[in-house]
Design an enzyme around this catalytic site. Structure first.
Site, PDB file in Angstrom:
ATOM      1  CG  HIS A 100       2.921   5.048   8.872  1.00 34.61           C
ATOM      2  ND1 HIS A 100       2.464   4.020   8.070  1.00 34.61           N
ATOM      3  CD2 HIS A 100       3.402   5.985   8.028  1.00 34.61           C
ATOM      4  CE1 HIS A 100       2.659   4.328   6.793  1.00 34.61           C
ATOM      5  NE2 HIS A 100       3.230   5.522   6.740  1.00 34.61           N
TER       6      HIS A 100
ATOM      7  CB  CYS B 230       6.707  11.458   1.318  1.00 38.20           C
ATOM      8  SG  CYS B 230       5.450  12.654   1.815  1.00 38.20           S
TER       9      CYS B 230
ATOM     10  NE  ARG C  57      -1.334   2.583   2.681  1.00 35.95           N
ATOM     11  CZ  ARG C  57      -0.860   3.768   3.043  1.00 35.95           C
ATOM     12  NH1 ARG C  57      -0.883   4.782   2.213  1.00 35.95           N
ATOM     13  NH2 ARG C  57      -0.332   3.944   4.247  1.00 35.95           N
ATOM     14  CG  ASP C  58       2.837   4.632   2.920  1.00 35.20           C
ATOM     15  OD1 ASP C  58       2.398   5.442   2.092  1.00 35.20           O
ATOM     16  OD2 ASP C  58       3.453   4.963   3.940  1.00 35.20           O
TER      17      ASP C  58
HETATM   18 ZN    ZN Z   1       3.303   6.630   4.948  1.00 39.95          ZN
END
Ligand code: ZN
Length: 307
Positions: free
Chosen positions: A211, A244, A14-15
């Site tokens: 996280h 990110c 996912r991330d």
């Molecule tokens: Zn993250």
């Protein structure tokens, strides 16, 4: 006082992938999740149900879930698949796809919440309250992630009182887990300790999850601080993939293999098999176009060497 075990939640599918530019096939995503299970993962953030226009990598979330549900008895193996959602619509899709856990995000800063989910923090909290009731009725585990809990790409510093406020709101909704997310990788170990303390005080009995992104190389120090401060779950990604969108050139989540190595050396059980994790990280690097991933353990090797 250290716990005897910790949930290391695999979030590469996912991330990790969400921030990769190369679109990965559904088959490879399913393969990544299966390999994670084989390496010992028991809680896996498998997909997010978000706007496919904004996050093309997650457009096939329902297909990934459908394939896993049709071909594997993951529940039989004690595996819990988590779907991340940002709003009511995402929650409905997650429910339909058959996730075991829903992870609903609210961002600690007003500007970031508005940009990420298109509504105010107050509106997101309302949606969380509504969906938490449905989740409970459906027997789903329901957690809330506080995004940008250590700093915001738009507003800068995030007041720690905001952590108390959001954790108290989540507690009032009966969530089973609260995650503090260092979305842009600006946290430090003392901030981790303080903010976990505040979240725990505001939500007695609720599990704390963390996280971390290793954007500024403080990831493992933060993970250690989190464990000492009472976090019972850490999000990690195999190979440390990810990034990110708000911090270009940033590295991803803390690597699963490095985190598991550290925890196991500290005497904290994770349930993972390190050689299998390293092998999966190598495979994942190939899938991502042969690139070198940030994880360190695969470069140095396990110590002591496996018999
Ligand atoms: Zn993250």
């Amino acid at each position: 006082m250290l716990p005897s075990k910790i949930d290391v939640i695999e979030v590469s599918a996912r991330d990790g992938l969400q921030n990769e530019k190369t679109l990965i096939s559904t088959a490879d995503k399913v393969q990544l999740i299966r390999r994670s299970v084989a390496a010992g993962a028991r809680r896996i953030e498998a997909v997010s149900f978000v706007n496919p226009q904004r996050v093309p990598q997650m457009a096939d979330a329902a297909e990934v879930m459908a394939t896993l549900r049709s071909e594997d008895d993951l529940r039989g193996q004690g595996v819990s698949l988590i779907g991340l959602v940002l709003n009511q619509r995402g929650f409905d899709r997650a429910l339909e796809a058959g996730v075991d856990e829903v992870n609903f995000v609210v961002v600690a800063s007003e500007t970031f919440n508005q940009r990420n989910q298109g509504v105010s923090i107050a509106q997101t909290l309302e949606q969380i309250a509504q969906t938490a009731l449905i989740a409970k009725a459906e027997g789903l585990t329901f957690g809330v992630t506080i995004g940008a809990a250590f700093g915001c790409p738009f507003e800068g510093e995030v007041d720690e009182a905001q952590i108390s406020r959001l954790a108290a709101a989540a507690f009032a909704m009966g969530v089973s887990e609260i995650a503090l997310a260092d979305t842009i990788g600006v946290g430090d170990p003392i901030a981790v300790e303080r903010r976990i303390g505040l979240a725990k005080a505001a939500s007695p009995g609720v599990r704390i999850r963390c996280h971390f992104h290793n954007t500024r190389n403080t990831g493992l120090a933060n993970a250690y601080a989190a464990v000492r401060a009472g976090a019972m779950a850490l999000d990690t990604s195999i190979g440390g993939i990810g990034g990110c969108p708000f911090a270009p050139a940033a590295t991803g989540n803390i690597p699963t293999e490095d985190t598991v190595y550290m925890l196991e050396r500290m005497g904290i059980a994770t349930g993972y098999d390190l050689p299998a994790l390293i092998e999966t990280a190598d495979w994942l690097g190939e899938v991502l176009g042969g690139k070198a991933l940030p994880g360190m353990l695969g470069k140095a090797g396990v110590f002591p060497a496996a018999a």
